[in-house]
Design a protein around this motif. Structure first.
Motif, PDB file in Angstrom:
ATOM      1  N   ALA A   1      23.587  13.770   7.232  1.00 40.70           N
ATOM      2  CA  ALA A   1      24.401  13.164   7.973  1.00 40.70           C
ATOM      3  C   ALA A   1      23.518  11.563   8.061  1.00 40.70           C
ATOM      4  CB  ALA A   1      24.366  13.686   9.386  1.00 40.70           C
ATOM      5  N   GLY A   2      22.469  11.338   7.760  1.00 38.25           N
ATOM      6  CA  GLY A   2      21.800  10.239   7.744  1.00 38.25           C
ATOM      7  C   GLY A   2      20.356  10.270   7.247  1.00 38.25           C
ATOM      8  N   THR A   3      19.477   9.068   7.182  1.00 40.31           N
ATOM      9  CA  THR A   3      18.321   9.140   6.788  1.00 40.31           C
ATOM     10  C   THR A   3      17.559   7.967   7.662  1.00 40.31           C
ATOM     11  OG1 THR A   3      18.675   7.560   4.928  1.00 40.31           O
ATOM     12  CG2 THR A   3      18.630   9.932   4.367  1.00 40.31           C
ATOM     13  N   GLY A   4      16.183   8.100   7.663  1.00 32.57           N
ATOM     14  CA  GLY A   4      15.700   6.994   8.530  1.00 32.57           C
ATOM     15  C   GLY A   4      14.013   7.104   8.051  1.00 32.57           C
ATOM     16  N   ILE A   5      13.247   6.428   8.655  1.00 33.09           N
ATOM     17  CA  ILE A   5      11.845   6.518   8.655  1.00 33.09           C
ATOM     18  C   ILE A   5      11.060   6.888  10.182  1.00 33.09           C
ATOM     19  CG2 ILE A   5       9.819   4.809   8.733  1.00 33.09           C
ATOM     20  CD1 ILE A   5      11.561   3.232   6.639  1.00 33.09           C
ATOM     21  N   GLY A   6      10.232   7.758   9.947  1.00 33.19           N
ATOM     22  CA  GLY A   6       9.768   8.335  11.202  1.00 33.19           C
ATOM     23  C   GLY A   6       8.245   8.330  10.956  1.00 33.19           C
ATOM     24  N   ARG A   7       7.614   8.476  12.158  1.00 28.35           N
ATOM     25  CA  ARG A   7       6.014   8.996  12.347  1.00 28.35           C
ATOM     26  C   ARG A   7       5.785   9.760  13.226  1.00 28.35           C
ATOM     27  NH1 ARG A   7       1.907   3.815  12.341  1.00 28.35           N
ATOM     28  NH2 ARG A   7       0.363   4.792  10.759  1.00 28.35           N
ATOM     29  N   PRO A   8       6.010  11.033  12.939  1.00 27.56           N
ATOM     30  CA  PRO A   8       5.694  12.156  13.679  1.00 27.56           C
ATOM     31  C   PRO A   8       4.602  12.282  14.504  1.00 27.56           C
ATOM     32  CG  PRO A   8       6.786  13.097  11.800  1.00 27.56           C
ATOM     33  CD  PRO A   8       6.484  11.627  11.503  1.00 27.56           C
ATOM     34  N   ASP A   9       3.562  11.969  14.065  1.00 29.77           N
ATOM     35  CA  ASP A   9       2.094  11.765  14.624  1.00 29.77           C
ATOM     36  C   ASP A   9       1.705  10.215  14.530  1.00 29.77           C
ATOM     37  OD1 ASP A   9      -0.475  11.851  15.221  1.00 29.77           O
ATOM     38  OD2 ASP A   9      -1.191  13.165  13.914  1.00 29.77           O
ATOM     39  N   PRO A  10       1.480   9.822  15.676  1.00 30.79           N
ATOM     40  CA  PRO A  10       1.347   8.250  15.956  1.00 30.79           C
ATOM     41  C   PRO A  10       0.273   7.885  15.077  1.00 30.79           C
ATOM     42  CG  PRO A  10       1.752   8.978  18.250  1.00 30.79           C
ATOM     43  CD  PRO A  10       1.540  10.181  17.059  1.00 30.79           C
ATOM     44  N   SER A  11      -0.764   8.551  14.683  1.00 28.11           N
ATOM     45  CA  SER A  11      -1.906   8.407  13.723  1.00 28.11           C
ATOM     46  C   SER A  11      -1.738   8.759  12.383  1.00 28.11           C
ATOM     47  CB  SER A  11      -3.206   8.780  14.465  1.00 28.11           C
ATOM     48  OG  SER A  11      -3.104  10.329  14.263  1.00 28.11           O
TER      49      SER A  11
ATOM     50  N   VAL B   1      10.820   2.712  -0.784  1.00 28.23           N
ATOM     51  CA  VAL B   1      11.152   4.088  -1.308  1.00 28.23           C
ATOM     52  C   VAL B   1      12.701   4.623  -0.658  1.00 28.23           C
ATOM     53  CG1 VAL B   1      10.495   6.595  -1.344  1.00 28.23           C
ATOM     54  CG2 VAL B   1       8.783   4.548  -1.886  1.00 28.23           C
ATOM     55  N   LEU B   2      12.711   4.337   0.670  1.00 27.26           N
ATOM     56  CA  LEU B   2      14.106   4.923   1.274  1.00 27.26           C
ATOM     57  C   LEU B   2      15.155   4.093   0.563  1.00 27.26           C
ATOM     58  CD1 LEU B   2      15.665   6.603   2.981  1.00 27.26           C
ATOM     59  CD2 LEU B   2      15.006   4.968   4.928  1.00 27.26           C
TER      60      LEU B   2
ATOM     61  N   PRO C   1       0.852   9.649   8.783  1.00 28.37           N
ATOM     62  CA  PRO C   1       1.772   8.564   7.840  1.00 28.37           C
ATOM     63  C   PRO C   1       3.008   8.570   8.194  1.00 28.37           C
ATOM     64  CG  PRO C   1       1.373  10.775   7.012  1.00 28.37           C
ATOM     65  CD  PRO C   1       0.661  10.997   8.271  1.00 28.37           C
ATOM     66  N   TYR C   2       3.658   7.738   7.712  1.00 31.34           N
ATOM     67  CA  TYR C   2       5.268   7.484   7.743  1.00 31.34           C
ATOM     68  C   TYR C   2       5.875   8.355   6.976  1.00 31.34           C
ATOM     69  CZ  TYR C   2       4.362   2.764  10.081  1.00 31.34           C
ATOM     70  OH  TYR C   2       4.020   2.037  11.077  1.00 31.34           O
ATOM     71  N   VAL C   3       6.822   8.836   7.363  1.00 35.52           N
ATOM     72  CA  VAL C   3       7.520   9.809   6.413  1.00 35.52           C
ATOM     73  C   VAL C   3       9.289   9.477   6.487  1.00 35.52           C
ATOM     74  CG1 VAL C   3       6.269  11.621   7.458  1.00 35.52           C
ATOM     75  CG2 VAL C   3       8.331  11.270   8.470  1.00 35.52           C
ATOM     76  N   ILE C   4       9.834  10.077   5.561  1.00 37.94           N
ATOM     77  CA  ILE C   4      11.252   9.652   5.423  1.00 37.94           C
ATOM     78  C   ILE C   4      12.185  10.816   6.162  1.00 37.94           C
ATOM     79  CG2 ILE C   4      13.466   9.461   4.121  1.00 37.94           C
ATOM     80  CD1 ILE C   4      11.768   8.161   2.002  1.00 37.94           C
TER      81      ILE C   4
ATOM     82  N   GLU D   1       0.863  -1.217   0.089  1.00 38.46           N
ATOM     83  CA  GLU D   1       0.009   0.192   0.067  1.00 38.46           C
ATOM     84  C   GLU D   1       0.853   1.246   0.056  1.00 38.46           C
ATOM     85  OE1 GLU D   1      -3.484   0.226  -0.062  1.00 38.46           O
ATOM     86  OE2 GLU D   1      -3.315  -2.144  -0.620  1.00 38.46           O
ATOM     87  N   PRO D   2       0.441   2.324  -0.618  1.00 40.06           N
ATOM     88  CA  PRO D   2       1.226   3.472  -0.668  1.00 40.06           C
ATOM     89  C   PRO D   2       1.835   3.943   0.529  1.00 40.06           C
ATOM     90  CG  PRO D   2      -0.548   3.552  -2.245  1.00 40.06           C
ATOM     91  CD  PRO D   2      -0.612   2.382  -1.547  1.00 40.06           C
ATOM     92  N   GLY D   3       0.974   4.031   1.563  1.00 38.69           N
ATOM     93  CA  GLY D   3       1.285   4.793   2.712  1.00 38.69           C
ATOM     94  C   GLY D   3       1.928   3.655   3.821  1.00 38.69           C
ATOM     95  N   SER D   4       2.224   2.403   3.392  1.00 35.01           N
ATOM     96  CA  SER D   4       2.539   1.450   4.414  1.00 35.01           C
ATOM     97  C   SER D   4       3.941   1.448   4.805  1.00 35.01           C
ATOM     98  CB  SER D   4       2.166   0.125   3.714  1.00 35.01           C
ATOM     99  OG  SER D   4       3.131  -0.263   2.609  1.00 35.01           O
ATOM    100  N   LEU D   5       4.327   0.899   5.920  1.00 41.36           N
ATOM    101  CA  LEU D   5       5.592   1.017   6.386  1.00 41.36           C
ATOM    102  C   LEU D   5       6.541   0.332   5.232  1.00 41.36           C
ATOM    103  CD1 LEU D   5       7.988   1.681   8.435  1.00 41.36           C
ATOM    104  CD2 LEU D   5       7.343  -0.346   9.647  1.00 41.36           C
ATOM    105  N   ASP D   6       6.049  -0.789   4.698  1.00 41.89           N
ATOM    106  CA  ASP D   6       6.778  -1.609   3.631  1.00 41.89           C
ATOM    107  C   ASP D   6       7.232  -0.700   2.410  1.00 41.89           C
ATOM    108  OD1 ASP D   6       7.035  -3.762   4.909  1.00 41.89           O
ATOM    109  OD2 ASP D   6       5.300  -5.025   4.269  1.00 41.89           O
TER     110      ASP D   6
END
Length: 78
Positions: free
Chosen positions: A28-38, A13-14, A40-43, A3-8
């Motif tokens: 300095a680096g990259t990762g995956i986050g979710r600033p708001d628990p409800s 994409v990352l 979307p995931y972001v890079i 799914e487009p917004g899924s963690l997978d």
């Protein structure tokens, strides 16, 4: 296909764009986050330039980028 917004999907994409993001933003680096628990995931793009933190609305392959101010990362021996 994930799914487009899924963690997978965000992981894929990352993986596909990590080198380009690091080079483009001198990150300095990259990762995956979710600033708001409800929300979307972001890079997360970890940068040392404070001017980049104010950038909003940028995305890669539909995944939002979030710029986080940090210092350089150092590997430590354990």
């Amino acid at each position: 296909m994930a799914e487009p917004g899924s963690l997978d999907n965000v992981r894929a994409v990352l993986a596909a764009h990590r080198t380009d993001l690091t080079r483009r933003y001198a990150a300095a680096g990259t990762g995956i986050g979710r600033p708001d628990p409800s929300g979307p995931y972001v890079i997360s793009v970890y940068v040392t330039d404070p001017a980049l933190v104010a950038r909003t609305g940028e995305s890669v392959d539909g995944v939002p980028l979030r710029f986080v101010l940090t210092g350089p990362f150092e590997a430590r021996r354990t």
